[in-house]
Design a protein around this motif. Sequence first.
Motif, PDB file in Angstrom:
ATOM      1  N   HIS A 144      -2.329  -3.492 -11.959  1.00  0.00           N
ATOM      2  CA  HIS A 144      -0.878  -3.278 -11.914  1.00  0.00           C
ATOM      3  C   HIS A 144      -0.150  -4.294 -12.789  1.00  0.00           C
ATOM      4  N   GLU A 145      -0.584  -5.533 -12.739  1.00  0.00           N
ATOM      5  CA  GLU A 145       0.046  -6.581 -13.548  1.00  0.00           C
ATOM      6  C   GLU A 145      -0.193  -6.371 -15.037  1.00  0.00           C
ATOM      7  N   ALA A 146      -1.284  -5.678 -15.377  1.00  0.00           N
ATOM      8  CA  ALA A 146      -1.547  -5.347 -16.777  1.00  0.00           C
ATOM      9  C   ALA A 146      -0.765  -4.121 -17.224  1.00  0.00           C
ATOM     10  N   GLY A 147      -0.104  -3.449 -16.274  1.00  0.00           N
ATOM     11  CA  GLY A 147       0.643  -2.239 -16.606  1.00  0.00           C
ATOM     12  C   GLY A 147      -0.223  -1.002 -16.683  1.00  0.00           C
ATOM     13  N   ALA A 148      -1.423  -1.080 -16.120  1.00  0.00           N
ATOM     14  CA  ALA A 148      -2.373   0.031 -16.197  1.00  0.00           C
ATOM     15  C   ALA A 148      -2.455   0.771 -14.866  1.00  0.00           C
ATOM     16  N   PRO A 149      -2.806   2.043 -14.899  1.00  0.00           N
ATOM     17  CA  PRO A 149      -3.037   2.759 -13.644  1.00  0.00           C
ATOM     18  C   PRO A 149      -4.316   2.268 -12.979  1.00  0.00           C
ATOM     19  N   SER A 150      -4.391   2.390 -11.674  1.00  0.00           N
ATOM     20  CA  SER A 150      -5.621   2.100 -10.937  1.00  0.00           C
ATOM     21  C   SER A 150      -5.676   3.003  -9.722  1.00  0.00           C
ATOM     22  N   ILE A 151      -6.870   3.149  -9.189  1.00  0.00           N
ATOM     23  CA  ILE A 151      -7.147   4.145  -8.158  1.00  0.00           C
ATOM     24  C   ILE A 151      -7.438   3.469  -6.831  1.00  0.00           C
ATOM     25  N   GLY A 152      -6.973   4.082  -5.751  1.00  0.00           N
ATOM     26  CA  GLY A 152      -7.305   3.640  -4.404  1.00  0.00           C
ATOM     27  C   GLY A 152      -7.883   4.796  -3.611  1.00  0.00           C
ATOM     28  N   PHE A 153      -9.161   4.693  -3.242  1.00  0.00           N
ATOM     29  CA  PHE A 153      -9.822   5.726  -2.444  1.00  0.00           C
ATOM     30  C   PHE A 153      -9.847   5.273  -0.989  1.00  0.00           C
ATOM     31  N   ASN A 154      -8.787   5.577  -0.249  1.00  0.00           N
ATOM     32  CA  ASN A 154      -8.674   5.150   1.144  1.00  0.00           C
ATOM     33  C   ASN A 154      -9.450   6.089   2.064  1.00  0.00           C
ATOM     34  N   ILE A 155      -9.726   5.606   3.277  1.00  0.00           N
ATOM     35  CA  ILE A 155     -10.430   6.395   4.274  1.00  0.00           C
ATOM     36  C   ILE A 155      -9.671   6.326   5.598  1.00  0.00           C
ATOM     37  N   THR A 156      -9.584   7.445   6.296  1.00  0.00           N
ATOM     38  CA  THR A 156      -8.967   7.473   7.615  1.00  0.00           C
ATOM     39  C   THR A 156      -9.908   6.814   8.618  1.00  0.00           C
ATOM     40  N   LEU A 157      -9.408   5.805   9.332  1.00  0.00           N
ATOM     41  CA  LEU A 157     -10.200   5.060  10.307  1.00  0.00           C
ATOM     42  C   LEU A 157      -9.519   5.107  11.672  1.00  0.00           C
ATOM     43  N   PRO A 158     -10.271   4.824  12.751  1.00  0.00           N
ATOM     44  CA  PRO A 158      -9.657   4.833  14.088  1.00  0.00           C
ATOM     45  C   PRO A 158      -8.494   3.854  14.196  1.00  0.00           C
ATOM     46  N   GLY A 159      -8.629   2.673  13.590  1.00  0.00           N
ATOM     47  CA  GLY A 159      -7.531   1.724  13.574  1.00  0.00           C
ATOM     48  C   GLY A 159      -6.560   2.046  12.456  1.00  0.00           C
ATOM     49  N   GLU A 160      -5.450   1.326  12.427  1.00  0.00           N
ATOM     50  CA  GLU A 160      -4.438   1.581  11.409  1.00  0.00           C
ATOM     51  C   GLU A 160      -4.973   1.187  10.037  1.00  0.00           C
ATOM     52  N   GLN A 161      -4.860   2.103   9.087  1.00  0.00           N
ATOM     53  CA  GLN A 161      -5.348   1.871   7.736  1.00  0.00           C
ATOM     54  C   GLN A 161      -4.278   2.311   6.758  1.00  0.00           C
ATOM     55  N   GLU A 162      -3.817   1.400   5.938  1.00  0.00           N
ATOM     56  CA  GLU A 162      -2.787   1.728   4.960  1.00  0.00           C
ATOM     57  C   GLU A 162      -3.250   1.312   3.573  1.00  0.00           C
ATOM     58  N   PRO A 163      -2.784   2.024   2.532  1.00  0.00           N
ATOM     59  CA  PRO A 163      -3.129   1.612   1.176  1.00  0.00           C
ATOM     60  C   PRO A 163      -2.402   0.332   0.802  1.00  0.00           C
ATOM     61  N   ASN A 164      -3.020  -0.444  -0.093  1.00  0.00           N
ATOM     62  CA  ASN A 164      -2.301  -1.614  -0.587  1.00  0.00           C
ATOM     63  C   ASN A 164      -1.173  -1.165  -1.521  1.00  0.00           C
ATOM     64  N   ALA A 165      -0.306  -2.090  -1.861  1.00  0.00           N
ATOM     65  CA  ALA A 165       0.918  -1.753  -2.601  1.00  0.00           C
ATOM     66  C   ALA A 165       0.724  -1.712  -4.109  1.00  0.00           C
ATOM     67  N   TYR A 166      -0.509  -1.835  -4.610  1.00  0.00           N
ATOM     68  CA  TYR A 166      -0.716  -1.994  -6.048  1.00  0.00           C
ATOM     69  C   TYR A 166      -1.462  -0.851  -6.712  1.00  0.00           C
ATOM     70  N   SER A 167      -2.158  -0.015  -5.964  1.00  0.00           N
ATOM     71  CA  SER A 167      -2.777   1.152  -6.604  1.00  0.00           C
ATOM     72  C   SER A 167      -1.669   2.099  -7.056  1.00  0.00           C
ATOM     73  N   THR A 168      -1.926   2.829  -8.127  1.00  0.00           N
ATOM     74  CA  THR A 168      -0.933   3.780  -8.645  1.00  0.00           C
ATOM     75  C   THR A 168      -0.662   4.841  -7.582  1.00  0.00           C
ATOM     76  N   PRO A 169       0.598   5.059  -7.210  1.00  0.00           N
ATOM     77  CA  PRO A 169       0.883   6.008  -6.117  1.00  0.00           C
ATOM     78  C   PRO A 169       0.233   7.371  -6.302  1.00  0.00           C
TER      79      PRO A 169
END
Length: 280
Positions: A144-169
Amino acid sequence: MTDPAKPNNRLQMQAPSYILPMEDTDFLVNRDELRGLRFAVEYYKADMILRDWGVRSTVIVFGSARIPAPEKSAAALAAANTPEARAKAERAAGWVHYYEEARAFGRLVSEEGGALNLVDGQRDNVIATGGGPGIMEAANRGAHEAGAPSIGFNITLPGEQEPNAYSTPDLTFRFHYFAMRKMHLAMRAAALAVFPGGFGTMDELFEILTLQQTQKVTATPVVLVGKAYWNKVINFEALTESGLIDSADLGIFDIVDSGAEAWAALQARGLKPASRKRRK
């Protein structure tokens, strides 16, 4: 007034069977017989969006979700008001430099690998992570700081799981099936960088090593970051001395200490920045 002589179709209109199948969430989500369809939909959604973005290859970053960003570590130390809390915060602070190395790695790969610019409609060496906090956040943050896109492959878990704020929406995905998430992590991977982590990191690392050892995937460069950590937690030499793996299997990966060394090691093992690919 309703004409009693005219049949009323209200019950038919409200019946679950009358809902269009594509709009019947209960039918699609809760029927065991449709697991294959749900599996396919998870595959196609991520695949089609990545194709739309021109993502041809990725550099995968694995590592612990528990390694804090420096600002979070500082806040935890400041807030610690018991000996136990202080000890916990200090232990976590000892890992912060790996966050910074993953952040530097994400930035360096993004700046030099080809993620910044489309070439013939394609992007290469795009940073991809599990999308969560810790090392994953750090690598996405560097991109993100380089101005480039990046990917976040999140997984649904029993506990609360949220994406970080830096992967490309637009490239932040959420999976139900671990197997499909792992498949997407592996299928475009041009290289893999693994920072210190726990069970999840070990699972991801050894799955990739096993796939390469058994030649189920094309060999890709692998680097482990943090010599002190890896040499302490895994006795790789003991595996060869026991005869349970071949000595050549240890040649699948390198172990280094920094993000810059990791990027250099991946290139030494054959990873090509996009600019070099264009000159071929």
